[in-house]
Write a protein that holds these residues in place. Sequence first.
Motif, mmCIF file in Angstrom:
data_model
loop_
_atom_site.group_PDB
_atom_site.id
_atom_site.type_symbol
_atom_site.label_atom_id
_atom_site.label_comp_id
_atom_site.label_asym_id
_atom_site.label_seq_id
_atom_site.Cartn_x
_atom_site.Cartn_y
_atom_site.Cartn_z
ATOM 1 N N GLN A 157 0.857 -1.189 0.000
ATOM 2 C CA GLN A 157 0.000 0.000 0.000
ATOM 3 C C GLN A 157 0.888 1.231 0.000
ATOM 4 O O GLN A 157 1.673 1.441 0.916
ATOM 5 C CB GLN A 157 -0.911 0.016 1.244
ATOM 6 C CG GLN A 157 -1.855 -1.190 1.288
ATOM 7 C CD GLN A 157 -2.891 -1.111 2.413
ATOM 8 O OE1 GLN A 157 -2.629 -0.548 3.469
ATOM 9 N NE2 GLN A 157 -4.060 -1.700 2.183
ATOM 10 N N LYS A 158 0.763 2.054 -1.064
ATOM 11 C CA LYS A 158 1.588 3.262 -1.173
ATOM 12 C C LYS A 158 0.708 4.494 -0.953
ATOM 13 O O LYS A 158 -0.366 4.612 -1.536
ATOM 14 C CB LYS A 158 2.256 3.316 -2.545
ATOM 15 C CG LYS A 158 3.102 4.573 -2.778
ATOM 16 C CD LYS A 158 2.392 5.588 -3.635
ATOM 17 C CE LYS A 158 3.087 6.932 -3.662
ATOM 18 N NZ LYS A 158 2.428 7.907 -4.545
ATOM 19 N N PHE A 159 1.177 5.409 -0.098
ATOM 20 C CA PHE A 159 0.415 6.618 0.196
ATOM 21 C C PHE A 159 1.190 7.845 -0.263
ATOM 22 O O PHE A 159 2.313 8.090 0.184
ATOM 23 C CB PHE A 159 0.107 6.686 1.700
ATOM 24 C CG PHE A 159 -0.759 5.540 2.157
ATOM 25 C CD1 PHE A 159 -2.139 5.608 2.050
ATOM 26 C CD2 PHE A 159 -0.183 4.366 2.636
ATOM 27 C CE1 PHE A 159 -2.941 4.532 2.427
ATOM 28 C CE2 PHE A 159 -0.969 3.289 3.013
ATOM 29 C CZ PHE A 159 -2.355 3.364 2.912
ATOM 30 N N ARG A 180 11.241 12.622 -9.478
ATOM 31 C CA ARG A 180 9.993 13.064 -8.855
ATOM 32 C C ARG A 180 8.856 12.067 -9.105
ATOM 33 O O ARG A 180 8.754 11.491 -10.184
ATOM 34 C CB ARG A 180 9.601 14.459 -9.366
ATOM 35 C CG ARG A 180 10.599 15.570 -9.035
ATOM 36 C CD ARG A 180 10.896 15.714 -7.540
ATOM 37 N NE ARG A 180 9.722 15.914 -6.702
ATOM 38 C CZ ARG A 180 9.204 17.106 -6.403
ATOM 39 N NH1 ARG A 180 9.755 18.202 -6.889
ATOM 40 N NH2 ARG A 180 8.159 17.193 -5.608
ATOM 41 N N GLY A 181 8.072 11.859 -8.076
ATOM 42 C CA GLY A 181 6.986 10.891 -8.165
ATOM 43 C C GLY A 181 7.449 9.456 -7.958
ATOM 44 O O GLY A 181 6.685 8.505 -8.118
ATOM 45 N N GLY A 182 8.721 9.296 -7.568
ATOM 46 C CA GLY A 182 9.357 7.977 -7.536
ATOM 47 C C GLY A 182 8.866 7.007 -6.474
ATOM 48 O O GLY A 182 9.209 5.828 -6.520
ATOM 49 N N SER A 183 8.052 7.476 -5.527
ATOM 50 C CA SER A 183 7.532 6.531 -4.527
ATOM 51 C C SER A 183 6.650 5.468 -5.169
ATOM 52 O O SER A 183 6.571 4.333 -4.677
ATOM 53 C CB SER A 183 6.729 7.265 -3.447
ATOM 54 O OG SER A 183 7.563 8.130 -2.737
ATOM 55 N N ASP A 184 5.980 5.826 -6.258
ATOM 56 C CA ASP A 184 5.181 4.825 -6.993
ATOM 57 C C ASP A 184 6.094 3.675 -7.436
ATOM 58 O O ASP A 184 5.728 2.500 -7.344
ATOM 59 C CB ASP A 184 4.558 5.439 -8.262
ATOM 60 C CG ASP A 184 3.549 6.538 -7.966
ATOM 61 O OD1 ASP A 184 3.011 6.570 -6.854
ATOM 62 O OD2 ASP A 184 3.307 7.366 -8.876
ATOM 63 N N THR A 185 7.285 4.038 -7.917
ATOM 64 C CA THR A 185 8.219 3.027 -8.426
ATOM 65 C C THR A 185 8.719 2.144 -7.282
ATOM 66 O O THR A 185 8.844 0.923 -7.436
ATOM 67 C CB THR A 185 9.397 3.716 -9.148
ATOM 68 O OG1 THR A 185 8.861 4.720 -10.008
ATOM 69 C CG2 THR A 185 10.197 2.729 -9.967
ATOM 70 N N GLY A 195 0.176 12.474 -17.755
ATOM 71 C CA GLY A 195 -0.858 12.061 -16.792
ATOM 72 C C GLY A 195 -0.198 11.646 -15.492
ATOM 73 O O GLY A 195 0.068 10.491 -15.275
ATOM 74 N N ARG A 196 0.058 12.615 -14.604
ATOM 75 C CA ARG A 196 1.022 12.372 -13.523
ATOM 76 C C ARG A 196 0.482 11.493 -12.400
ATOM 77 O O ARG A 196 1.146 11.320 -11.364
ATOM 78 C CB ARG A 196 1.520 13.709 -12.957
ATOM 79 C CG ARG A 196 0.515 14.399 -12.080
ATOM 80 C CD ARG A 196 0.945 15.800 -11.725
ATOM 81 N NE ARG A 196 -0.248 16.533 -11.375
ATOM 82 C CZ ARG A 196 -0.576 16.858 -10.135
ATOM 83 N NH1 ARG A 196 0.203 16.564 -9.138
ATOM 84 N NH2 ARG A 196 -1.699 17.495 -9.901
ATOM 85 N N VAL A 197 -0.693 10.900 -12.553
ATOM 86 C CA VAL A 197 -1.249 10.106 -11.452
ATOM 87 C C VAL A 197 -0.347 8.916 -11.105
ATOM 88 O O VAL A 197 -0.275 8.504 -9.951
ATOM 89 C CB VAL A 197 -2.718 9.714 -11.741
ATOM 90 C CG1 VAL A 197 -2.839 8.845 -12.971
ATOM 91 C CG2 VAL A 197 -3.368 9.043 -10.556
HETATM 92 MG MG MG Z 1 2.639 10.881 -7.444
#
Ligand code: MG
Length: 403
Positions: free
Chosen positions: A6-8, A150-155, A208-210
């Motif tokens: 689970q990623k927040f 940036r946004g790397g927590s998704d990865t 689409g940065r989601v």
């Molecule tokens: Mg993000």
Amino acid sequence: MSLVVQKFGGTSVGDADRIRAVADHVARTRRAGTDVVVVVSAMGKTTDQLVRLAADVSSVRPDREIDMLLSSGERITMSLLCMALAELGVDAMSFTGSQAGMITDTVHTRAKILEVKADRLRAALDAGAVPVVAGFQGVSTDREVTTLGRGGSDTTAVALAAALGADACEIYTDVSGVFTTDPRIVPEARKLARVSYEEMQEMAATGGRVLALRSVEFARNHNVPLHVRSSFTWEPGTWVDKEDPTMEQAVVTAVTHDLSEAKVTVTGVPDRPGLAAKLFRGLADRNVNVDMIVQNVSIHGTTDISFTIPEADLAVSTEVCQGLLPLLEATGVISDDDVARVSLIGVGMKTHPGVTALTFETLADAGINIEMISTSSIRISCLIRAGQAEDAVRALHAAFELA
Ligand code: MG
Ligand code: ADP
Ligand code: ASP
């Protein structure tokens, strides 16, 4: 026992109340009999604030020190969440990227994950604890702290889900799923029940940065099902997984836009074989990722070559082109960062003609001039003036009846 990651994201852990709400959700998931590994982002706009602070302190910002600085944001969240979980009687343990075994290459600020050595996380799970991992960071093969872009927590989340063989990777954010376009621009955008990896990859690549692009590539390569959903309403969101060939494909699934592109034009290039090769070799050697390319019809034996690149690479691209002018026997370089790329994405485009025509008609009716065009089998992108990007998104979303 089943296992989920689970990623927040930042807004989901933006303050003390939000962290307690997330802890409550993790505790419920555990009580329902599912093992959980949590990945957290920095709280709210922390990463942006750290970037600004660095700029206020110095004009010299070595990438190594930027990584040290930015990786601290996620550490704050991971430890606070463990405290909130402890209060709920859930045994939890935080791990930095390095402690979690995220081994990356040595490229600071945009490192790539090479390997995940998840044995410490497995041991924590076996001991009945919830591992809480700081997203967006790793340790390089040179033992330096790195960040993943940036946004790397998704990865981080998807890489852990793949390494641990999790049943799913849940990406909790501030919207209730993946929409037909950014719901902040078009409020009547529709939530998609499911999207294929292929379409999501094109969406992520075109603004689409989601979801971070790398996370979708990783999920696709390792077959990790993603569930993008809201940490505010907790309702079911959007599943991103393999394309289902039995399903009727929408011609257009989504519209995206990206303001972070820039355009460079090299003027007066002699129309001879080999010159374009020299230009793009020069850019490739400096790691510049070129997207669209247009070469005009030559008049009197010379031509203009225009191409787009990420805005962040504008300075280095202009420098490369200036340096090559004598070799190319070209007359000049024009750079322009006031552009945007709008894109239409849909697997159904492969089999339906006419999407291009309707795209151009729609933009024309809205008085929007198209400067460049590029396509793939499931995408059409147009480069336009930046100030017209939101109008273009609204017009295309309506014309293709996506609401
Ligand atoms: Mg993000
Ligand atoms: P997080 O901090 O949780 O990682 P992000 O800001 O990275 O969240 O991503 C979520 C945001 O993505 C939403 O608030 C929304 O404005 C934006 N977004 C852009 N395009 C889309 C889309 N097609 N569907 C859903 N959200 C989108
Ligand atoms: N905190 C990092 C960022 O803002 C990573 C992330 O949130 O995914 O880019």
